[in-house]
Design a protein around this motif. Structure first.
Motif, PDB file in Angstrom:
ATOM      1  N   SER A 132      -7.978 -20.169  15.829  1.00 48.41           N
ATOM      2  CA  SER A 132      -7.493 -20.074  17.203  1.00 48.41           C
ATOM      3  C   SER A 132      -7.889 -18.734  17.795  1.00 48.41           C
ATOM      4  N   HIS A 133      -7.793 -18.643  19.110  1.00 51.45           N
ATOM      5  CA  HIS A 133      -8.013 -17.392  19.823  1.00 51.45           C
ATOM      6  C   HIS A 133      -6.805 -16.487  19.599  1.00 51.45           C
ATOM      7  N   ASP A 157      -3.927 -16.949  22.059  1.00 49.23           N
ATOM      8  CA  ASP A 157      -3.057 -18.101  21.812  1.00 49.23           C
ATOM      9  C   ASP A 157      -2.094 -17.810  20.668  1.00 49.23           C
ATOM     10  N   TRP A 158      -2.586 -17.131  19.632  1.00 51.33           N
ATOM     11  CA  TRP A 158      -1.732 -16.791  18.493  1.00 51.33           C
ATOM     12  C   TRP A 158      -0.617 -15.850  18.928  1.00 51.33           C
TER      13      TRP A 158
END
Length: 391
Positions: free
Chosen positions: A109-110, A113-114
């Motif tokens: 994930s980016h 986003d995390w």
């Protein structure tokens, strides 16, 4: 509000979506990332060039807003493996550049986003060199980080919140990050070929007291042959000894060691009397010093990074270490029964202790790294060798 503090009424230009407000009225403007809202904590800086996921999930960073001195953060994305606790411990992060796109085969994930999924607020576009210099000269300040996508900020309210926050001195945070139930751990260290493994043939039983235990510490113990039982920070000596351990490990953790020591030090004293080998790291090191009659001090800016030189006074060897602490053991307070074994080559502070005529030692730095160099990983082997000799 002090008369000499003048607060801005609005951002300097349109498009600003985040602010970092310090308790002295200094405001850093930038662009928000991750979660929205605000969070208060102590503002510190970390000089590591890698390992942002490990840093942000290290329980020792509870109640802290981390400034990354390395400008480009996000290039390896985020994954489910590079975490040191299930939940993020830090309150927020400060970055120079906007979060970069992931470029790693391990990314799932980016980073943005995390961060949002872990309720972590980030501010980007900050002159982190200026902020780091402010911390180095003036000490680690209290501050509030705020991400407001609409660009509307109540700077006065944020400033008052930063001023009202009591700071880390006298604050027991170990209870907030410790496990609440005892559990077993057998996962071993990560490898490129096989990921994480399992310890299926342990040679000794280690009870780890969780003041904010990093996963890679437990993995390092398991890799060296330990069957690890993790107990809460508030476990009594009787509860710990009921597990019939071969050795005791005192973990890292956040907050003021003197505050945590109010309930932990009497337990550690009883454990010392058992004659079992004991190994402490970070907060565990500081509380071992307290149990032996020493005292601890709040540091001006703390040590946080993956490039800290530490000298082993017994061998003369210099190790490059990973560190994360804002308190230190007062060398002059230690009794004659304790030897100082390691010192920081940055400022001479105590980085290692050994109790004379007992299989007990501790270090301020993090031999498990994550992130950082592995120069000090031999300490886990030393501990397990002590356990084997006693057995």
């Amino acid at each position: 509000m002090p008369e000499n503090v003048i607060l801005p009424d609005a951002p300097p230009h349109r498009g600003i979506t985040a602010a970092l407000v310090l308790h002295d009225g200094t405001v850093y403007w930038g662009y928000g990332a991750g979660a929205t809202g605000s969070a208060v904590g102590e503002v510190c800086f970390n000089t590591a060039m890698t390992g942002y996921q490990e840093i942000l999930t290290d329980p020792s960073y509870a109640a802290q807003i981390v400034t990354f001195t390395f400008p480009h953060v996000g290039n390896v994305g985020a994954n489910f493996e590079d975490v040191e606790a299930q939940n993020a411990a830090a309150r927020g992060l400060v970055l120079r550049e906007r979060i970069t796109e992931p470029s790693s085969f391990r990314a799932v994930s980016h980073l943005n986003d995390w961060l949002a999924s872990h309720n972590l607020i980030a501010i980007t576009g900050v002159d982190t060199r200026r902020l780091t210099r402010r911390i180095r000269l003036g000490g680690a300040p209290n501050g509030v980080i705020c991400h407001a996508p609409d660009g509307n900020f109540d700077i006065r309210a944020l400033y008052e919140q930063a001023r009202a926050w009591p700071g880390l001195e006298g604050m027991d945070l170990a209870k907030d990050v410790s496990c609440t139930q005892t559990y077993s751990w057998d996962q071993t260290r990560w490898s490129l070929e096989g990921g994480y493994g399992r310890q299926e043939a342990p040679v000794a039983h280690i009870v780890a007291v969780d003041y904010g235990l990093k996963h890679n510490i437990a993995r390092s113990l398991a890799t060296e042959g330990a069957r690890v039982t993790v107990v809460p920070a508030t476990a009594t000596a009787e509860e710990i000894m009921a597990h019939k351990p071969d050795g005791i490990f005192l973990s890292n953790g956040p907050g003021d060691p003197a505050a945590t020591g109010e309930y932990a030090v009497p337990v550690i004293k009883d454990l010392i009397d058992t004659g079992l080998p004991i190994f402490g790291i970070c907060l565990g090191h500081q509380m071992l010093a307290l149990a032996m009659g020493g005292t601890t001090l709040k540091m001006h800016q703390g040590h946080r990074g993956a490039n800290h030189p530490v000298k082993d006074l017994r061998t003369g060897k210099v190790e490059i270490t990973s560190m994360n602490h804002g308190f230190t053991v007062d060398a002059g307070s230690l009794p004659a029964s304790v030897d100082i074994t390691h010192v920081s080559l940055f400022d001479g502070t105590v980085c290692g202790l050994a109790v004379k005529d007992k299989p007990i030692f501790s270090v301020q730095h993090h031999p498990e790294a994550s992130p950082g160099p592995q120069d000090s990983h031999y300490l886990f082997t030393r501990f397990m060798d002590m356990v084997a000799k006693r057995a």
